[in-house]
Design a protein around this motif. Structure first.
Motif, mmCIF file in Angstrom:
data_model
loop_
_atom_site.group_PDB
_atom_site.id
_atom_site.type_symbol
_atom_site.label_atom_id
_atom_site.label_comp_id
_atom_site.label_asym_id
_atom_site.label_seq_id
_atom_site.Cartn_x
_atom_site.Cartn_y
_atom_site.Cartn_z
ATOM 1 N N ILE A 189 -5.057 -12.993 7.630
ATOM 2 C CA ILE A 189 -5.153 -11.535 7.527
ATOM 3 C C ILE A 189 -5.210 -10.912 8.915
ATOM 4 O O ILE A 189 -4.509 -9.947 9.216
ATOM 5 C CB ILE A 189 -6.394 -11.128 6.703
ATOM 6 C CG1 ILE A 189 -6.192 -11.467 5.221
ATOM 7 C CG2 ILE A 189 -6.694 -9.630 6.849
ATOM 8 C CD1 ILE A 189 -7.480 -11.442 4.416
ATOM 9 N N CYS A 233 -9.760 0.330 -3.988
ATOM 10 C CA CYS A 233 -9.539 -0.861 -3.173
ATOM 11 C C CYS A 233 -10.894 -1.498 -2.911
ATOM 12 O O CYS A 233 -11.922 -1.008 -3.392
ATOM 13 C CB CYS A 233 -8.810 -0.514 -1.873
ATOM 14 S SG CYS A 233 -9.747 0.576 -0.799
ATOM 15 N N THR A 252 0.828 -1.204 0.000
ATOM 16 C CA THR A 252 0.000 0.000 0.000
ATOM 17 C C THR A 252 0.860 1.252 0.000
ATOM 18 O O THR A 252 0.541 2.245 -0.658
ATOM 19 C CB THR A 252 -0.938 -0.012 1.226
ATOM 20 O OG1 THR A 252 -1.811 -1.144 1.133
ATOM 21 C CG2 THR A 252 -1.772 1.260 1.298
ATOM 22 N N ASP A 290 -9.003 -9.330 -4.494
ATOM 23 C CA ASP A 290 -10.426 -9.402 -4.166
ATOM 24 C C ASP A 290 -11.323 -8.762 -5.221
ATOM 25 O O ASP A 290 -12.536 -8.660 -5.025
ATOM 26 C CB ASP A 290 -10.685 -8.737 -2.801
ATOM 27 C CG ASP A 290 -10.058 -9.521 -1.658
ATOM 28 O OD1 ASP A 290 -9.936 -10.747 -1.791
ATOM 29 O OD2 ASP A 290 -9.674 -8.903 -0.648
ATOM 30 N N GLU A 348 -1.388 -6.954 -5.167
ATOM 31 C CA GLU A 348 -2.169 -8.028 -4.562
ATOM 32 C C GLU A 348 -1.305 -9.007 -3.767
ATOM 33 O O GLU A 348 -0.081 -9.030 -3.892
ATOM 34 C CB GLU A 348 -2.945 -8.794 -5.641
ATOM 35 C CG GLU A 348 -2.056 -9.540 -6.636
ATOM 36 C CD GLU A 348 -2.865 -10.379 -7.619
ATOM 37 O OE1 GLU A 348 -4.030 -10.035 -7.903
ATOM 38 O OE2 GLU A 348 -2.321 -11.380 -8.106
ATOM 39 N N LYS A 350 -8.589 -5.326 6.511
ATOM 40 C CA LYS A 350 -7.616 -5.584 5.444
ATOM 41 C C LYS A 350 -6.913 -4.293 5.056
ATOM 42 O O LYS A 350 -7.541 -3.254 4.889
ATOM 43 C CB LYS A 350 -8.311 -6.165 4.210
ATOM 44 C CG LYS A 350 -8.772 -7.579 4.383
ATOM 45 C CD LYS A 350 -9.155 -8.203 3.055
ATOM 46 C CE LYS A 350 -7.922 -8.427 2.221
ATOM 47 N NZ LYS A 350 -8.208 -9.170 0.984
ATOM 48 N N GLY A 351 -5.589 -4.381 4.915
ATOM 49 C CA GLY A 351 -4.808 -3.217 4.516
ATOM 50 C C GLY A 351 -4.417 -2.308 5.662
ATOM 51 O O GLY A 351 -3.594 -1.424 5.497
ATOM 52 N N GLN A 403 -4.029 -13.463 0.954
ATOM 53 C CA GLN A 403 -5.068 -12.680 1.623
ATOM 54 C C GLN A 403 -6.352 -12.634 0.794
ATOM 55 O O GLN A 403 -7.220 -11.803 1.032
ATOM 56 C CB GLN A 403 -4.578 -11.259 1.881
ATOM 57 C CG GLN A 403 -3.384 -11.187 2.803
ATOM 58 C CD GLN A 403 -3.035 -9.769 3.172
ATOM 59 O OE1 GLN A 403 -3.831 -9.043 3.757
ATOM 60 N NE2 GLN A 403 -1.826 -9.340 2.831
ATOM 61 N N ASP A 412 -5.443 -1.418 -5.066
ATOM 62 C CA ASP A 412 -4.884 -2.095 -3.895
ATOM 63 C C ASP A 412 -5.771 -3.289 -3.542
ATOM 64 O O ASP A 412 -6.976 -3.273 -3.769
ATOM 65 C CB ASP A 412 -4.806 -1.121 -2.714
ATOM 66 C CG ASP A 412 -3.851 -1.597 -1.634
ATOM 67 O OD1 ASP A 412 -3.134 -2.596 -1.874
ATOM 68 O OD2 ASP A 412 -3.802 -0.973 -0.564
ATOM 69 N N GLU A 413 -5.167 -4.333 -2.948
ATOM 70 C CA GLU A 413 -5.882 -5.564 -2.605
ATOM 71 C C GLU A 413 -6.600 -6.107 -3.839
ATOM 72 O O GLU A 413 -7.766 -6.526 -3.795
ATOM 73 C CB GLU A 413 -6.885 -5.315 -1.460
ATOM 74 C CG GLU A 413 -6.265 -4.762 -0.188
ATOM 75 C CD GLU A 413 -5.358 -5.760 0.536
ATOM 76 O OE1 GLU A 413 -5.310 -6.932 0.109
ATOM 77 O OE2 GLU A 413 -4.704 -5.369 1.512
#
Length: 641
Positions: free
Chosen positions: A598, A285, A262, A372, A396, A566-567, A400, A368-369
């Protein structure tokens, strides 16, 4: 081999710059840093070298030949342009390098921690700084024949035979000796730069690498107001390289939990906005709390002045800069840009395919992420990406992943990421104890353990984390008689953390899997116990509105579902009511394994795992606790023996 930023010299570099860059990279010590064309206060010196026993040296690299030089003196050089033969006047390269290093030195002298406080050199930088020139197409004999050493003294010049490793006259020892001699003031007792000094230098000169610092009251020194800074934190050099050299067009970054993905993304957003002020840039995200944290992080980067010393000279400050980057979670962006919900997406994609829909265009999109994001989301974003820039950054971590990707990235985005992916394997967030504990759990329970590799772009591969040397206590495992006892333990430990370790409340989180069941309302018990103990808290996941109101630095304990954390990260994390994992109403147990992983990796220093019932995960924790107890018993027996 020296560390270089960027890791690889760009294609735009001249042949001479490429030669010098590679030579310095291979023949300077491992703890040296070589920067190529860093932007510092509006200037771009060719090379900046920082070394613990060296200090700081600026080099100007010139590809001039003997026929290029027409007329030279101490101030200006008249050059004959190749091809046209036109005469061009430039500043003496020696003075270019000197002016650049003076600019850097004057910048750094404003930090009281980097200057000599007393004695003969009071007010000067406490480390040496120098400068020199490199002429990549002329040898030392050319300098002698042309009398160039009368214009630039030999100690400030490196010639072709001193930097070309293929030349028979090249010597690594002489190269290092000459760079160590490029100082107008030389001292036999040279100051050794500490890790903290190098952090401070990078913090001041390169705004993109800043993470945080403590700003104490400014001090006066010789009628000059100076910054007083402590606990400086910057991106590590691998992260900085990733942010600076992600490259143009579409890119993929895969990283383990806590690897700074991130942070790299946020820094990349600022770099793009700085280099392309007319670009429209979008950051997306999955979760609402992460989107708020991301927005606050990126806004801080834009509000902070390029020159930190504007913080103590408000008269010269232009005030905070407007953040030109749009930051949303995906569903929020969908509502904002299309006035629609996710279920309407297939219809929109059909219209886009038939060229019947107008979509917003972005010059750069950063996700980000990304593990998902659904395939349909990525296809929509691909349609919104400027085809001329193709600047899509996807970040990614498959370990997670809450939702498993069904098709390949190439199918989802229409972009081929082969040869355009990078990997971050080092976990900087967690202590070695937390990294090892979380990864051992993941390996034991994940069905994807056979897919662990540093692998390909498509397919399902998991990157094993490498821990840093940062150490801390082992994660605490606590079996209780009931949830009330769990919360009694949690609140008592929060008080200890606040009292003994001075951990602020905003750096503590309580994470839960389910809010309530037919048997109990866990969230009500959490809130009642915190209220009873007078501990301020923010229930982030109470509602969509509470998620949008989330402010990371509010001095309250954060209470959240694992999904919504998350994050994010916190110095101390309490994972409670673990017997509800894996949750029986979830069909895919792999999602529960990822969630628990996570949750554990949200903790920077202290991790607490509490439960009072039975599940597959609590049985595993019981086994770990039993092994610990047996090891402690054996160790005690050996001491007694």
């Amino acid at each position: 081999m020296a560390l270089t930023v960027p890791e690889h010299i760009p294609r735009s570099a001249t042949p001479g710059e490429r030669l010098v860059f590679e030579t310095l990279k291979r023949h300077l010590p491992d703890d040296y840093i070589v920067y190529y064309e860093p932007e510092i206060q509006g200037r771009r010196p060719d090379l900046v070298i920082i070394g613990p026993d060296l200090g700081l040296v600026v080099l100007e690299v010139k590809d001039y030949t003997k026929s290029t030089l027409y007329q030279i003196n101490q101030d200006d050089w008249v050059l004959r342009a190749s091809g046209s033969g036109e005469m061009v006047t430039v500043k003496n390269p020696y003075k270019q390098a000197r002016d650049n290093v003076r600019l850097i030195a004057n910048q750094l002298k404003k930090d009281k921690n980097l200057i000599v406080q007393e004695g003969q050199y009071q007010g000067n930088l406490k480390f040496a700084y120098g400068f020199g020139t490199v002429f990549t197409r002329m040898k030392q004999e050319d300098f002698v024949k042309l009398g160039l050493y009368q214009v630039i003294a030999p100690e400030f010049v490196l010639c072709r035979d001193e930097v070309d490793t293929d030349d028979e006259g090249f010597s690594e020892e002489i190269l290092q000796e000459k760079i160590h001699g490029m100082f107008t003031v030389w001292s036999r007792r040279r100051y050794m730069l500490t890790h903290e000094d190098i952090q401070a230098i990078r913090f001041h000169l390169f705004p993109e690498v800043r993470i945080s610092a403590e700003y104490k009251e400014p001090v006066y020194y010789q009628d000059q107001l100076l910054l007083s800074m402590h606990n400086i934190k910057t991106m590590d050099l691998h992260q900085e390289n990733m942010a600076r050299q992600v490259g143009d067009r579409h890119r993929l970054i895969r990283g383990v939990a806590g690897s700074g993905k991130t942070l790299v993304l946020a820094s990349r957003a600022k770099i793009l906005a700085k280099e392309h002020p007319d670009w429209r840039i979008l950051v997306l995200c999955y979760g609402i709390p992460l989107s708020r944290s991301l927005k606050q992080l990126i806004e801080r980067k834009f509000e902070e002045p390029e020159d930190l010393f504007d913080l103590i000279d408000q008269a010269s400050s232009e005030g905070p800069r407007r953040c030109p980057v749009e930051v949303y979670n995906f569903h929020e962006w969908l509502r904002h840009s299309f006035r629609m919900k996710e279920e309407d997406l297939p219809n929109l994609l059909d219209k886009i395919a038939r060229k019947e829909a107008i979509v917003p265009k972005y010059d750069a999109i950063l996700i980000d992420e990304g593990q998902d994001f659904e395939p349909e989301w990525l296809r929509l974003l691909s349609a919104c990406l400027n085809p001329d820039t193709q600047s899509l950054l996807l970040v990614e971590d498959r370990a997670q992943a809450i939702f498993k990707r069904r098709v390949s990235l190439a199918q989802e985005t229409g972009l081929d990421f082969r040869g355009r992916s990078r990997i971050l394997t080092i976990n900087y967030r967690n202590t070695a104890q937390i990294v090892r504990f979380a990864w051992e759990f993941y390996q034991r329970h994940s069905q994807l353990q056979t897919k662990v590799q540093a692998g390909s772009v498509d397919g399902v591969e998991i990157i094993p984390p490498q821990a840093t040397k940062r150490r801390g206590p082992e994660p605490v495992i606590r079996r209780c008689q009931g949830f009330a006892q769990e919360m009694g333990f949690v609140t008592e430990e929060i008080r200890k953390l606040s009292r003994e370790k001075r951990v602020p409340l905003h750096d503590i989180a309580i994470l839960y899997r389910v809010k309530n069941t037919h048997q109990a309302s866990y969230i009500d018990m959490i809130r009642r116990q915190l209220d009873r103990q007078g501990i301020a808290f923010d229930w982030i996941t109470e509602s969509p509105e509470s998620k949008r109101r989330f402010v990371r630095q509010d001095d309250q304990v954060k209470v959240s579902t694992i999904d919504s954390a998350k994050g994010l990260d916190f110095r101390a994390v309490f994972l409670v009511n673990i017997e509800n994992m894996p949750f029986p109403l979830v069909d895919v147990e792999e999602r529960e394994v990822s969630l628990f992983y996570i949750g554990m990796t949200r903790a920077l220093d202290d991790l607490y795992l509490t439960y009072s019932g039975e599940s597959k995960f609590t049985k595993y924790l019981d086994e770990v606790a039993a092994r610990r107890a047996e090891s402690a018993k054996d160790a005690a027996g050996k001491r007694m023996g």
